[in-house]
Design an enzyme around this catalytic site. Structure first.
Site, PDB file in Angstrom:
ATOM      1  N   TYR A  27       0.902  -1.216   0.091  1.00 25.86           N
ATOM      2  CA  TYR A  27       0.168  -0.039  -0.003  1.00 25.86           C
ATOM      3  C   TYR A  27       0.640   1.288   0.046  1.00 25.86           C
ATOM      4  O   TYR A  27       0.410   2.303  -0.289  1.00 25.86           O
ATOM      5  CB  TYR A  27      -0.936  -0.161   1.172  1.00 25.86           C
ATOM      6  CG  TYR A  27      -1.889  -1.030   1.334  1.00 25.86           C
ATOM      7  CD1 TYR A  27      -2.057  -1.964   0.108  1.00 25.86           C
ATOM      8  CD2 TYR A  27      -2.578  -1.372   2.606  1.00 25.86           C
ATOM      9  CE1 TYR A  27      -3.029  -2.939   0.325  1.00 25.86           C
ATOM     10  CE2 TYR A  27      -3.554  -2.397   2.632  1.00 25.86           C
ATOM     11  CZ  TYR A  27      -3.565  -3.292   1.578  1.00 25.86           C
ATOM     12  OH  TYR A  27      -4.422  -4.340   1.851  1.00 25.86           O
ATOM     13  N   GLU A  89      -0.800 -12.599   1.815  1.00 23.56           N
ATOM     14  CA  GLU A  89      -1.619 -11.780   1.112  1.00 23.56           C
ATOM     15  C   GLU A  89      -2.280 -12.329  -0.118  1.00 23.56           C
ATOM     16  O   GLU A  89      -3.605 -12.078  -0.259  1.00 23.56           O
ATOM     17  CB  GLU A  89      -0.871 -10.673   0.387  1.00 23.56           C
ATOM     18  CG  GLU A  89      -1.791  -9.510  -0.117  1.00 23.56           C
ATOM     19  CD  GLU A  89      -1.180  -8.032   0.075  1.00 23.56           C
ATOM     20  OE1 GLU A  89      -0.330  -7.716   0.599  1.00 23.56           O
ATOM     21  OE2 GLU A  89      -2.063  -7.164  -0.626  1.00 23.56           O
ATOM     22  N   TRP A 199      -8.978  -1.681 -11.062  1.00 25.82           N
ATOM     23  CA  TRP A 199      -8.940  -3.047 -10.434  1.00 25.82           C
ATOM     24  C   TRP A 199     -10.302  -3.537  -9.864  1.00 25.82           C
ATOM     25  O   TRP A 199     -10.556  -4.546  -9.250  1.00 25.82           O
ATOM     26  CB  TRP A 199      -7.920  -2.840  -9.225  1.00 25.82           C
ATOM     27  CG  TRP A 199      -8.236  -1.594  -8.261  1.00 25.82           C
ATOM     28  CD1 TRP A 199      -7.974  -0.375  -8.237  1.00 25.82           C
ATOM     29  CD2 TRP A 199      -8.665  -1.710  -7.079  1.00 25.82           C
ATOM     30  NE1 TRP A 199      -8.334   0.479  -7.633  1.00 25.82           N
ATOM     31  CE2 TRP A 199      -8.986  -0.342  -6.468  1.00 25.82           C
ATOM     32  CE3 TRP A 199      -9.388  -2.842  -6.086  1.00 25.82           C
ATOM     33  CZ2 TRP A 199      -9.394  -0.326  -5.094  1.00 25.82           C
ATOM     34  CZ3 TRP A 199      -9.924  -2.460  -4.988  1.00 25.82           C
ATOM     35  CH2 TRP A 199      -9.763  -1.229  -4.578  1.00 25.82           C
ATOM     36  N   LYS A 242     -12.639   1.227   4.383  1.00 25.34           N
ATOM     37  CA  LYS A 242     -11.426   1.978   4.081  1.00 25.34           C
ATOM     38  C   LYS A 242     -12.225   3.328   4.018  1.00 25.34           C
ATOM     39  O   LYS A 242     -13.175   3.498   3.157  1.00 25.34           O
ATOM     40  CB  LYS A 242     -10.785   1.664   2.905  1.00 25.34           C
ATOM     41  CG  LYS A 242      -9.711   2.700   2.240  1.00 25.34           C
ATOM     42  CD  LYS A 242     -10.169   3.281   0.985  1.00 25.34           C
ATOM     43  CE  LYS A 242      -9.486   4.635   0.850  1.00 25.34           C
ATOM     44  NZ  LYS A 242      -9.984   5.405  -0.397  1.00 25.34           N
TER      45      LYS A 242
HETATM   46  P1  A2P Z   1     -13.638   7.577   0.915  1.00 21.93           P
HETATM   47  O1  A2P Z   1     -12.017   7.245   1.228  1.00 21.93           O
HETATM   48  O2  A2P Z   1     -13.778   8.954   0.377  1.00 21.93           O
HETATM   49  O3  A2P Z   1     -14.420   7.743   2.169  1.00 21.93           O
HETATM   50  P2  A2P Z   1     -14.475  -0.564   1.089  1.00 21.93           P
HETATM   51  O4  A2P Z   1     -14.309  -0.287   2.416  1.00 21.93           O
HETATM   52  O5  A2P Z   1     -15.533  -1.480   0.713  1.00 21.93           O
HETATM   53  O6  A2P Z   1     -12.912  -0.657   0.271  1.00 21.93           O
HETATM   54  O7  A2P Z   1     -14.880   1.000   0.262  1.00 21.93           O
HETATM   55  C1  A2P Z   1     -14.112   1.970   0.288  1.00 21.93           C
HETATM   56  C2  A2P Z   1     -14.689   3.043  -0.662  1.00 21.93           C
HETATM   57  O8  A2P Z   1     -15.817   3.320   0.003  1.00 21.93           O
HETATM   58  C3  A2P Z   1     -13.787   4.165  -0.752  1.00 21.93           C
HETATM   59  O9  A2P Z   1     -14.014   4.658  -2.075  1.00 21.93           O
HETATM   60  C4  A2P Z   1     -14.341   5.054   0.328  1.00 21.93           C
HETATM   61  O10 A2P Z   1     -14.261   6.496   0.069  1.00 21.93           O
HETATM   62  C5  A2P Z   1     -16.019   4.948   0.273  1.00 21.93           C
HETATM   63  N1  A2P Z   1     -16.580   4.877   1.695  1.00 21.93           N
HETATM   64  C6  A2P Z   1     -15.848   4.611   2.938  1.00 21.93           C
HETATM   65  N2  A2P Z   1     -16.993   4.788   3.801  1.00 21.93           N
HETATM   66  C7  A2P Z   1     -17.924   5.318   3.225  1.00 21.93           C
HETATM   67  C8  A2P Z   1     -19.494   5.540   3.685  1.00 21.93           C
HETATM   68  N3  A2P Z   1     -19.666   5.722   5.007  1.00 21.93           N
HETATM   69  N4  A2P Z   1     -20.259   5.959   2.663  1.00 21.93           N
HETATM   70  C9  A2P Z   1     -19.986   6.242   1.236  1.00 21.93           C
HETATM   71  N5  A2P Z   1     -18.703   5.641   0.962  1.00 21.93           N
HETATM   72  C10 A2P Z   1     -17.753   5.282   1.941  1.00 21.93           C
END
Ligand code: A2P
Length: 282
Positions: A27, A89, A199, A242
């Site tokens: 990362y 991983e 991806w 994330k």
């Molecule tokens: P951001 O970093 O701008 O919040 P995952 O955890 O499934 O990988 O999803 C990550 C994605 O979801 C990222 O694009 C993140 O954007 C977005 N995200 C994280 N939390 C929320 C939330 N509570 N509502 C909407 N989108 C979210």
């Protein structure tokens, strides 16, 4: 991630109450994660033992003799003495070397033949040396897990298997298998991940737009994201959402003050499409 945004986000997350931090050498922000943890320890906000840091062994480092030096490199970047969890991983190996994605002249990934069981023995040695408190795997299917579990002379079982898991990809069979073997499923992309076409399989519809998740959320005054996370933790799946947005980092933590009924859990389970967002085509 833009320089510094990971540092800030991890500090906000720790202040919010998060303790489990999922990272990896690939990362390229482990130095910022380590700095955030160390700053919060120095502030007196947390102690090292409050944090659960997961690091990952990349595909180019599967040969047994590379495992410990690779973990030591991660610890040096983090400036920490140990990781709480170290995981393989992916279950396939790439050619060792500086290239993270080693490719031949035709642009094809160069794989490398290694024995996953030998890699696992090197992981066990890292635990014995105290460099990792626990060891686990990621993206392993049942057959690959069984290879480790049935290894003659197995010293430590994988404690966890990190895989994609969310309402559109609920992994019922793998979840049951892991339950039977006391292996915790850690669900990545619990919010359906980003819509980054480089991806992510964007032919699968965006999870957080799902009408059922939104309708249930309305009832509890929660967002679809909070319902999706609550669904996973209620079925015993660890979630690692994330976000680099302070408001959403906080939002994703507000999931411990409501619970979904059995009927709602079943409704969400029925959303399963058996389609991955993260296809890992390499
Ligand atoms: P951001 O970093 O701008 O919040 P995952 O955890 O499934 O990988 O999803 C990550 C994605 O979801 C990222 O694009 C993140 O954007 C977005 N995200 C994280 N939390 C929320 C939330 N509570 N509502 C909407 N989108 C979210």
């Amino acid at each position: 991630t833009p320089k510094g945004s990971c540092l800030e986000s991890v500090k906000i997350a720790i202040d919010t109450g998060y303790r489990h931090i999922d990272g990896a050498f690939v990362y390229y922000n482990e130095h910022e994660v380590g700095q955030a943890i160390r700053e919060k320890i120095a502030e007196g906000k947390i102690k090292r033992e409050d944090i659960f840091y997961c690091g990952k062994l990349w595909n180019t480092c599967h040969p047994p003799e590379l495992v410990r030096p690779t973990l030591e490199k991660t610890l040096k970047i983090l400036q920490l003495d140990y990781v709480d969890l170290y995981i393989i991983e992916l279950p396939m190996a790439f050619k060792p070397g500086d290239a993270i994605y080693p490719k031949d002249e035709n642009g094809k990934i160069i794989y490398h033949e290694t024995d996953l069981c030998a890699t696992w023995e090197a992981m066990e040695a890292c635990k014995d040396a105290g460099l990792a408190k626990s060891i686990g795997v990621s993206n392993f299917n049942r057959r690959q897990l069984e290879m480790i579990l049935n290894k003659p002379g197995l010293k430590y079982k994988p404690v966890s298997n990190q895989v994609e898991c969310h309402p559109y990809f609920t992994q019922p069979k793998l979840l049951e298998f892991c339950r039977q073997h006391d292996i915790v499923i850690v669900g990545y992309s619990p919010l359906g991940t980003s819509r980054d076409e480089t991806w992510v399989n964007v032919s699968s519809p965006p999870l957080l737009k799902d009408p059922v998740l939104n309708a249930i959320g309305k009832k509890y005054n929660k967002t679809a994201a909070q319902v999706a996370l609550r669904f996973s933790i209620q079925r015993g799946v660890v979630v690692i959402p994330k976000s680099f947005n302070p408001q959403r980092i906080k939002e994703n933590f507000q999931i411990f003050d409501f619970s979904l009924t059995e009927k709602e859990m079943k409704e969400i389970e029925a959303l399963n499409k058996n389609v991955r967002y993260v296809e890992l085509l390499m």
